[in-house]
Design an enzyme around this catalytic site. Structure first.
Site, PDB file in Angstrom:
ATOM      1  N   HIS A 187      45.629 -47.139 -34.869  1.00 16.82           N
ATOM      2  CA  HIS A 187      44.893 -48.283 -35.414  1.00 16.82           C
ATOM      3  C   HIS A 187      44.199 -47.869 -36.699  1.00 16.82           C
ATOM      4  CE1 HIS A 187      41.133 -50.878 -35.653  1.00 16.82           C
ATOM      5  NE2 HIS A 187      42.123 -51.746 -35.782  1.00 16.82           N
ATOM      6  N   SER A 188      44.282 -48.736 -37.713  1.00 18.46           N
ATOM      7  CA  SER A 188      43.531 -48.598 -38.957  1.00 18.46           C
ATOM      8  C   SER A 188      43.803 -47.250 -39.624  1.00 18.46           C
ATOM      9  CB  SER A 188      42.039 -48.828 -38.670  1.00 18.46           C
ATOM     10  OG  SER A 188      41.324 -49.076 -39.843  1.00 18.46           O
ATOM     11  N   ILE A 189      42.737 -46.525 -40.018  1.00 14.81           N
ATOM     12  CA  ILE A 189      42.934 -45.257 -40.729  1.00 14.81           C
ATOM     13  C   ILE A 189      43.519 -44.192 -39.809  1.00 14.81           C
ATOM     14  CG2 ILE A 189      40.669 -44.220 -40.311  1.00 14.81           C
ATOM     15  CD1 ILE A 189      42.703 -44.268 -43.618  1.00 14.81           C
TER      16      ILE A 189
END
Length: 385
Positions: A217-219
């Protein structure tokens, strides 16, 4: 008489338990029932190295790993490994802030062996080397409201008005929001040293458990991409929920405006060396320019110019991104897809709205329709085993 009294007390207690408020952190109370899938749990520290110091040898850079095994048994051929995003830890994959079944439990219900990591320097991950792992804030309530839980209030991009899936008001003072905001913890400002440690310990983990599907997820999408570069034969597929590693730039605080845009990731989508063809020894050998009109609904992207260098190792692993219809990422996730495809990586971009899953912000896997999102992940894995 005594038996009657005990029966009455038990009945009163039962009624009291049934009426208990289990909202947000209140669910810590013994009478509140967990929604999580029945499983067995083990933990391990993988990788790391001894470093001599004044007090003796310390272990640096070990990766914290939880192993969750469905109580009913594993019936999927390959494990899944979950990589959290910035400011959070591996607990984000467990129960949701409003105490519904968490994403890891959905995967356990499908019969997967599930591994959850805390990135090195984060949560239970190693942070002995404090000189390297200089920490910064995970998130403020204001950043969380604007970028994650209530983007519709700020209206920084038109798609934000479609956000409907966060459980609660999404603002400070709401018990679900407060429970969520409490999960944010400091993260390192030195992504270079973190990437190097995650590359080493991550490939060691995969060598122990075998080829696996990596879900980020995300970074957190940084790390599966690096493992795809370093040990591609051990990565069965790279599944990214709203990947945050937009090429050559970062949107600070998950903003979508050009004001919050900063230079980042000199190797394109990473801070450290990845394999390109034609080969390069320094990131300065990559040339790129900003392309496309820049609007609140669709942001411009950095793309390579001149000699187009291909990500030949990363291209060996199947890549998919999933994006919510109301997330800030719907305005710039195309940058990730376009850059990877230009670099020779076959990609798939699943816009959740095209699957009939609408209203999601950046933390869709915690939102009200998270079971449906888990279903899309499961479907993709089954199609790519």
């Amino acid at each position: 008489m005594i038996s009657s009294t005990l029966f009455n007390l038990a009945s009163i207690a039962s009624v009291a338990f049934a009426a208990a408020d289990c909202t947000g952190i209140n669910a810590v109370a013994p009478q509140c029932v967990s929604q999580e899938a029945l499983h067995y749990r083990d933990f391990f520290y993988i990788g790391g190295r001894y470093v001599a110091g004044a007090a003796g040898n310390l272990t640096y850079d070990q990766l914290y790993v939880e192993k969750l095994t469905p109580a009913a048994g594993v019936n999927q051929s390959k494990p899944v490994v979950l990589f959290h995003g910035g400011g959070t830890s591996g607990v984000t994959w467990l129960n949701t802030p409003d105490n519904r079944k968490g994403f890891a439990s959905h995967l356990l219900d499908y019969g997967y062996q599930v591994y959850i990591v805390d990135q090195t320097s984060v949560g239970r991950g190693s942070a002995e080397n404090l000189n390297d792992y200089v920490m910064r804030i995970g998130s403020t309530a204001e950043i969380t409201e604007k970028g994650f839980t209530a983007p519709e209030l700020t209206n920084a991009y038109p798609q934000s008005q479609q956000h409907t899936q966060w459980p609660g008001s999404g603002v400070k003072g709401d018990p679900v929001f407060d429970a969520f905001e409490s999960t944010f913890i400091p993260l390192t400002s030195n992504l270079t040293v973190q990437e190097l440690s995650m590359r080493s310990s991550g490939c060691q983990l995969l060598s122990l458990i075998g080829p696996s599907f990596l879900i980020s997820h995300s970074i957190g999408a940084l790390h599966p991409l690096l493992l795809s570069n370093d040990c591609p034969s051990l990565v069965a597929g790279n599944i990214n929920l709203e990947p945050g590693n937009i090429p050559f730039q970062s949107y600070v605080g998950n903003t979508t405006s050009s004001v919050g845009r900063t230079s980042a990731r000199p190797w394109g989508m990473t801070n450290t060396h990845v394999t390109y063809e034609p080969a390069i020894s320094n990131s300065s050998e990559l040339t790129y320019e900003l392309v496309g009109d820049d609007t609140p609904a669709k942001r411009s992207c950095y793309m390579q110019t001149g000699t187009i260098h291909k990500l030949t190792e990363i291209a060996k692993v199947k890549y998919v991104a999933l994006t919510g219809s109301a997330s800030p990422h719907i305005t710039y996730e195309h940058c990730v897809i376009d850059f990877l495809e230009q670099a020779g990586v076959a990609t798939e971009w699943i816009k959740l709205a095209d699957k009939g899953i609408t209203g999601n912000g950046h933390f869709g896997y915690l939102e009200k329709n998270s079971p449906q999102i888990a279903g899309v992940v499961h479907e993709w894995v089954q199609s790519n085993c």
